[in-house]
Scaffold this active site. Structure first.
Site, short mmCIF file in Angstrom:
data_model
loop_
_atom_site.label_atom_id
_atom_site.label_comp_id
_atom_site.label_asym_id
_atom_site.label_seq_id
_atom_site.Cartn_x
_atom_site.Cartn_y
_atom_site.Cartn_z
N THR A 1 0.81 -1.22 0.00
CA THR A 1 0.00 0.00 0.00
C THR A 1 0.84 1.27 0.00
OG1 THR A 1 -0.14 -0.02 2.42
CG2 THR A 1 -1.93 -1.11 1.21
N ALA B 1 0.90 -7.70 8.65
CA ALA B 1 1.21 -8.36 9.92
C ALA B 1 -0.05 -8.82 10.66
CB ALA B 1 2.02 -7.44 10.82
N LYS C 1 2.40 6.74 15.96
CA LYS C 1 1.07 6.27 16.35
C LYS C 1 0.89 6.29 17.86
CE LYS C 1 -1.22 2.55 13.76
NZ LYS C 1 -1.38 1.07 13.74
N ASP D 1 -0.12 -2.39 18.99
CA ASP D 1 -0.22 -2.01 17.58
C ASP D 1 0.36 -0.62 17.32
OD1 ASP D 1 -0.90 -2.19 14.86
OD2 ASP D 1 -2.93 -1.44 15.18
CA CA Z 1 -0.02 -2.55 12.86
#
Ligand code: CA
Length: 607
Positions: A188, A205, A358, A331
């Site tokens: 992507t 993943a 993130k 994550d």
């Molecule tokens: Ca991830």
């Protein structure tokens, strides 16, 4: 051979000079030298982040703080059938504007008139987005293309890479860049083109077994030049390099059964000065450590997951890494926008690399060595108490680790305080503009027993259809979710779901101002010499802000959801702003299906 008379020589010389002049006019070639120096000053947009430093700062200044209200649409054009969000940055070269959209369909137009010049459809098997045969975690999206010499490089979501003739769209070559027997990998991110190489990394993943990697391919035929695995494989098979041997010391148990994770799905940057390629690497898989390493195993760092890593661009050889979230169970991919900035810090010029992760932390590292400079929260964060400036490691709240019996609510969520929405930097203000999100939390709990489900996400969380099994009679009733104290800016007055645009000073690690960003974090940001920060909001608004003060100058509404990052270009004395939007959203507030469109703006509509 007869000697030429002086008159002929003179005529020949004039002819040669004329030819050379013609050649210069026609040689709008994107070679390595041009990419090294690309900064948008020629009016073109040649690499996804505008320059190798990925600043998305354009020196164009026709559109400025005094006239941006006069922006009007010049043309618009439909992309393809709606199938996902729009996350790609368009590129402009040689009068052609092109962009990649859902299912990796790539379209080029005359950048001034909007006349469609070519359209490429790689005919992806759409079952890769269906339950049971899925390998797309987060929508049918692509984030950009690559451009080199006379070719457009198309990253195809099923793991192929194609090279097209930039003028005609004709396919020159097409290779499968992922293992043919795998049902995990997808592609992507926008390729980066450095010195005759197309460089990409792979997502997936969430679909273990998955072992992440990024690789370089020859621009002429797509043959692989080098590959770097982001996590070590089974030691019994031997290690591909010493860096992976060292990484294996940070794992325990049989991590290779599920592959270890380590997606590379968005950010890269290249520094011609260090000759290093910088790569953001995703989280380990499955998410809970007790599944990926085994129950009762000690906490380990799990390199090179959730790390920023540098390799020699010629050889793919490891140079350094910095792990943003050691032993990540939440994550917290470290794949967000990487930007290369030269900053004066404590009276000393530092060559830095920065990231708004993130996990809610803004990192400043020395990009020559990977040395830690600073890390501070730019959003509300509850998984850590902060960073130890001696070791460069986070002081993780031990209560942030969850089990089946003890769910924990963490800020930010795995969706991230900042995700794929592209940032921008303005050299006059020194601010990095972060399209981020506050008030995002997720309650994490491990599934009572992990049951691998082929063709679905297998996160290992207690979420149905993602590898979770229902509790059995012997399983305890889970406790109420635990919440943890937060650190980070408390932005009063945020509306909606907490989207913001933060003008962040990377030197002082403080916020100069923030603006309400609406429902989420939007498609991204562009900064220009016109004193502007231009943000594309998710509700279809192009927002113009004063780069220094944050004053809202104009909201230009044109009504598409799911907008991608804005870019700018100049042709025949007219500066244009372009972005794509529309499609099928991801999540409950996506707004339904809309035919995705390319939109192009200029002052007074370019009249
Ligand atoms: Ca991830």
């Amino acid at each position: 051979m007869k000697r030429l008379r002086p008159l002929y020589l003179c005529a020949l010389g004039m002819l040669l000079a004329y030819g050379a002049a013609l050649a210069i006019q026609d040689s709008n070639v994107v070679d390595s030298e041009r990419l090294m120096n690309a900064d948008g000053s020629d009016g073109e947009w040649l690499t996804v982040g505008l320059d190798y430093q990925e600043t998305r700062f354009s020196p164009l200044d026709q559109i400025d703080t005094t006239n941006v209200q006069r922006l009007e649409q010049v043309w618009s054009a439909p992309l393809a059938d709606p199938a996902g969000r729009q996350e790609a940055t368009p590129m402009m070269h040689d009068g052609r504007l092109h962009v990649i959209t859902n299912w990796s369909v790539t379209i080029a137009w005359d950048a001034v008139t909007g006349e469609e010049l070519w359209r490429y459809n790689p005919e992806v098997d759409r079952s890769i987005n269906e339950r049971g045969t899925s390998r797309l975690c987060c929508g049918v999206v692509n984030r950009g293309t690559g451009l080199y010499e006379d070719k457009v490089f198309v990253p195809i979501i099923d793991g192929r890479i194609a090279a097209l003739d930039a003028e005609t769209g004709e396919e020159l070559w097409n290779i499968l860049a992922v293992p043919s027997d795998s049902e995990s990998y997808s592609l992507t991110m926008a390729p980066r083109i450095v010195k005759d190489k197309v460089i990409v990394g792979f997502a997936g993943a969430e679909f273990p077994p998955f072992r992440g990697y990024f690789a370089a391919y020859d621009v002429d035929d797509g043959s692989e030049v080098w590959r770097f695995w982001t996590v070590p494989g089974n030691p019994a098979d031997g290690f591909e390099n010493e860096a992976l041997e060292r990484a294996a010391e940070t794992w325990i148990g049989e991590w290779w059964v599920y592959g270890g994770g380590g997606s590379v799905w968005d950010a890269m940057a290249y520094d011609p000065g260090t000759n290093l390629l910088y790569v953001g690497i995703g989280n380990p898989t499955p998410w809970p450590q007790e599944i990926r390493q085994g129950p009762g195993t000690p906490r380990m760092d799990n390199l090179y997951n959730s790390s920023i890593l540098a390799v020699d661009v010629d050889t793919g050889e490891y140079a350094w890494h910095y792990q943003t979230t050691p032993g990540d169970d939440w994550d917290f991919d470290a794949v967000q926008h990487l930007m290369l900035l030269d900053l004066e810090i404590d009276g000393r010029m530092r060559q830095t690399i920065v990231q708004a992760n993130k996990n809610g932390i803004f990192y400043v590292l020395d990009r020559t060595t990977g040395a830690f400079i600073s890390a501070e929260p730019f959003a509300q964060v509850s998984w850590t108490f902060g960073y130890d400036y001696e070791t460069g490691r986070p002081d993780i709240n031990p209560e942030a680790y969850y089990t089946y019996a003890q769910p924990v609510t963490i800020a930010p969520s795995g969706g991230g305080a900042h995700s794929w929405a592209q940032m921008a930097y303005h050299p006059d203000t020194g601010y990095v503009y972060i399209p981020g999100r506050d008030n995002s939390t997720l309650t994490y709990a491990t599934t009572p027993r992990f049951e691998f489900t082929p063709g679905n996400q297998n996160l290992g969380l207690n979420i149905p259809n993602m590898g979770a099994t229902p509790p059995g009679p012997d399983d305890p009733e889970p406790a109420e979710p635990r919440t943890l104290p937060e650190i980070g800016p408390n932005r009063q007055g945020l509306v909606g779901r907490g989207g913001f645009l933060s003008a962040w000073d990377p030197v002082t690690q403080t916020e100069a101002w923030f603006s309400n960003g609406g429902a989420q974090s939007g498609g991204g940001v562009l900064a220009t010499s016109g004193g502007l920060v231009l943000q594309m909001l998710n509700n279809g608004t192009l927002r113009a802000l004063h780069a220094e003060t944050g004053e809202l100058i104009a909201d230009i509404e044109f009504g598409q959801l799911n907008m991608g990052p804005p870019m700018t270009y100049m042709i025949d004395g007219v500066q244009y702003i372009a972005a794509i939007g529309g499609g099928i959203g991801f999540g409950p507030n996506s707004g339904g299906d809309q035919t995705p469109m390319m939109y192009v703006f200029a002052l007074d509509g370019g009249r």
